[in-house]
Design a protein around this motif. Structure first.
Motif, PDB file in Angstrom:
ATOM      1  N   SER A  89       0.950  -0.927   0.221  1.00 19.80           N
ATOM      2  CA  SER A  89       0.043  -0.184   0.060  1.00 19.80           C
ATOM      3  C   SER A  89       0.989   1.281   0.195  1.00 19.80           C
ATOM      4  CB  SER A  89      -0.927   0.064   1.216  1.00 19.80           C
ATOM      5  OG  SER A  89      -0.487   0.053   2.200  1.00 19.80           O
ATOM      6  N   ASP A  90       2.147   0.741   0.962  1.00 17.24           N
ATOM      7  CA  ASP A  90       3.001   2.268   0.154  1.00 17.24           C
ATOM      8  C   ASP A  90       4.062   2.109   0.834  1.00 17.24           C
ATOM      9  OD1 ASP A  90       4.495   4.669   0.973  1.00 17.24           O
ATOM     10  OD2 ASP A  90       3.728   5.653   2.680  1.00 17.24           O
ATOM     11  N   ALA A  91       5.316   1.559   0.047  1.00 11.31           N
ATOM     12  CA  ALA A  91       6.775   0.628   0.197  1.00 11.31           C
ATOM     13  C   ALA A  91       7.333   2.234   0.584  1.00 11.31           C
ATOM     14  CB  ALA A  91       7.029   0.300  -0.935  1.00 11.31           C
ATOM     15  N   ARG A  92       7.026   3.502   0.405  1.00 13.92           N
ATOM     16  CA  ARG A  92       8.103   5.246   0.463  1.00 13.92           C
ATOM     17  C   ARG A  92       7.700   4.955   3.374  1.00 13.92           C
ATOM     18  NH1 ARG A  92       7.690   9.432  -2.749  1.00 13.92           N
ATOM     19  NH2 ARG A  92       9.533  10.226  -1.102  1.00 13.92           N
ATOM     20  N   GLN A  93       6.993   3.771   3.179  1.00 11.61           N
ATOM     21  CA  GLN A  93       6.584   3.817   5.095  1.00 11.61           C
ATOM     22  C   GLN A  93       8.440   3.324   5.094  1.00 11.61           C
ATOM     23  OE1 GLN A  93       3.582   2.014   6.737  1.00 11.61           O
ATOM     24  NE2 GLN A  93       3.056   1.021   4.290  1.00 11.61           N
ATOM     25  N   THR A  94       9.566   4.335   6.775  1.00  8.86           N
ATOM     26  CA  THR A  94       9.999   3.409   7.442  1.00  8.86           C
ATOM     27  C   THR A  94       9.857   2.610   7.579  1.00  8.86           C
ATOM     28  OG1 THR A  94       9.821   4.986   9.019  1.00  8.86           O
ATOM     29  CG2 THR A  94      10.451   6.038   7.906  1.00  8.86           C
ATOM     30  N   ASN A  95      10.731   1.667   8.452  1.00  8.30           N
ATOM     31  CA  ASN A  95      11.037   0.741   9.450  1.00  8.30           C
ATOM     32  C   ASN A  95      10.316   1.489  10.741  1.00  8.30           C
ATOM     33  OD1 ASN A  95      11.810  -1.937   9.764  1.00  8.30           O
ATOM     34  ND2 ASN A  95      12.957  -1.089  11.653  1.00  8.30           N
ATOM     35  N   ARG A  96      10.108   2.499  11.257  1.00 13.37           N
ATOM     36  CA  ARG A  96       9.861   2.692  11.905  1.00 13.37           C
ATOM     37  C   ARG A  96       8.652   2.817  11.854  1.00 13.37           C
ATOM     38  NH1 ARG A  96      12.803   5.423  16.576  1.00 13.37           N
ATOM     39  NH2 ARG A  96      14.407   4.808  14.952  1.00 13.37           N
ATOM     40  N   ASP A  97       8.011   3.532  11.079  1.00 11.51           N
ATOM     41  CA  ASP A  97       6.341   3.417  11.022  1.00 11.51           C
ATOM     42  C   ASP A  97       5.473   1.823  10.448  1.00 11.51           C
ATOM     43  OD1 ASP A  97       6.605   5.957  10.998  1.00 11.51           O
ATOM     44  OD2 ASP A  97       6.129   6.323   8.646  1.00 11.51           O
ATOM     45  N   LEU A  98       6.658   1.580  10.429  1.00 21.12           N
ATOM     46  CA  LEU A  98       5.441  -0.376   9.945  1.00 21.12           C
ATOM     47  C   LEU A  98       5.757  -0.486  11.293  1.00 21.12           C
ATOM     48  CD1 LEU A  98       7.688  -1.330   7.024  1.00 21.12           C
ATOM     49  CD2 LEU A  98       5.851  -1.311   6.900  1.00 21.12           C
ATOM     50  N   ALA A  99       6.496  -0.978  12.437  1.00 16.72           N
ATOM     51  CA  ALA A  99       6.956  -1.629  13.620  1.00 16.72           C
ATOM     52  C   ALA A  99       5.730  -1.028  14.205  1.00 16.72           C
ATOM     53  CB  ALA A  99       8.446  -1.220  13.913  1.00 16.72           C
ATOM     54  N   ARG A 100       5.962   0.574  14.259  1.00 21.64           N
ATOM     55  CA  ARG A 100       4.559   0.849  15.410  1.00 21.64           C
ATOM     56  C   ARG A 100       3.775   0.929  14.768  1.00 21.64           C
ATOM     57  NH1 ARG A 100       5.041   5.886  13.994  1.00 21.64           N
ATOM     58  NH2 ARG A 100       7.270   6.303  14.647  1.00 21.64           N
ATOM     59  N   THR A 101       3.193   0.552  13.327  1.00 23.14           N
ATOM     60  CA  THR A 101       1.597   0.365  12.866  1.00 23.14           C
ATOM     61  C   THR A 101       1.565  -0.947  13.759  1.00 23.14           C
ATOM     62  OG1 THR A 101       1.902   1.196  10.551  1.00 23.14           O
ATOM     63  CG2 THR A 101       0.373  -0.009  10.563  1.00 23.14           C
ATOM     64  N   LEU A 102       2.112  -1.827  13.386  1.00 22.81           N
ATOM     65  CA  LEU A 102       2.786  -3.775  13.763  1.00 22.81           C
ATOM     66  C   LEU A 102       2.606  -3.671  15.208  1.00 22.81           C
ATOM     67  CD1 LEU A 102       4.238  -5.050  10.365  1.00 22.81           C
ATOM     68  CD2 LEU A 102       1.627  -5.280  11.400  1.00 22.81           C
ATOM     69  N   GLY A 103       3.461  -2.700  15.580  1.00 21.01           N
ATOM     70  CA  GLY A 103       3.740  -2.738  16.786  1.00 21.01           C
ATOM     71  C   GLY A 103       3.850  -3.552  17.932  1.00 21.01           C
ATOM     72  N   ILE A 104       5.350  -3.639  17.163  1.00 27.73           N
ATOM     73  CA  ILE A 104       6.433  -5.077  17.261  1.00 27.73           C
ATOM     74  C   ILE A 104       7.822  -3.110  17.077  1.00 27.73           C
ATOM     75  CG2 ILE A 104       5.640  -6.433  15.785  1.00 27.73           C
ATOM     76  CD1 ILE A 104       7.080  -6.341  13.484  1.00 27.73           C
TER      77      ILE A 104
END
Length: 152
Positions: free
Chosen positions: A14-29
């Motif tokens: 959906s958005d490959a430009r997300q940072t690793n930190r944003d991905l982790a926050r969204t997934l709660g990991i």
């Protein structure tokens, strides 16, 4: 792939430009867990790249078509040679080797119908291995932005 891998793939599609930190926050990991998971998905070949979506009309390619192509003799050499040739043409977006009445489907994008006609006459008509082709102009092209795994 487990649920976390599937969620990562979905989010990146959906958005490959997300940072690793944003991905982790969204997934709660933890960010380190997220980074390792994404790295493993790349190594396993699940994630094969990150791409920019471009507008074909903005690139003066307002007309798309699928070209149904038959070649002869039907051999590995002829198939590989035609596929390699087609992929060198700037109008070509994709080449599919298929079974059935046609041997190839070639997806092209050109400036207009006159450009499609010129492409067929100049780039396909003179090719010895091509014994027949027909074109289907694409009125609309819808493509899924997110592809989920299918459970077996």
């Amino acid at each position: 792939m487990d649920e976390l891998d599937s969620a990562l793939v979905r989010l990146l599609q959906s958005d490959a430009r997300q940072t690793n930190r944003d991905l982790a926050r969204t997934l709660g990991i933890a960010p380190s867990t997220c980074l390792e998971r994404v790295r493993a998905l790349r190594e396993r070949g699940v994630i094969t790249g990150y791409h920019a979506e471009v507008s074909l009309p903005a690139l003066n390619r307002g007309v798309q078509a699928l070209l149904h192509v038959q070649v002869r003799p039907l051999s590995r050499t002829v198939i590989e040679s035609f596929k390699a040739y087609a992929m060198t043409l700037p109008e070509v977006l994709s080449v599919f080797v298929v079974a059935g009445g046609d041997d190839f489907l070639v997806h092209v994008a050109v400036p207009g119908v006159d450009g499609l006609h010129a492409f067929l006459m100049d780039k396909f008509s003179a090719r010895r291995e091509i014994v027949g082709f027909r074109s289907s102009v694409i009125y609309e092209h819808a493509r899924k932005q997110q592809i989920d795994p299918i459970d077996l």
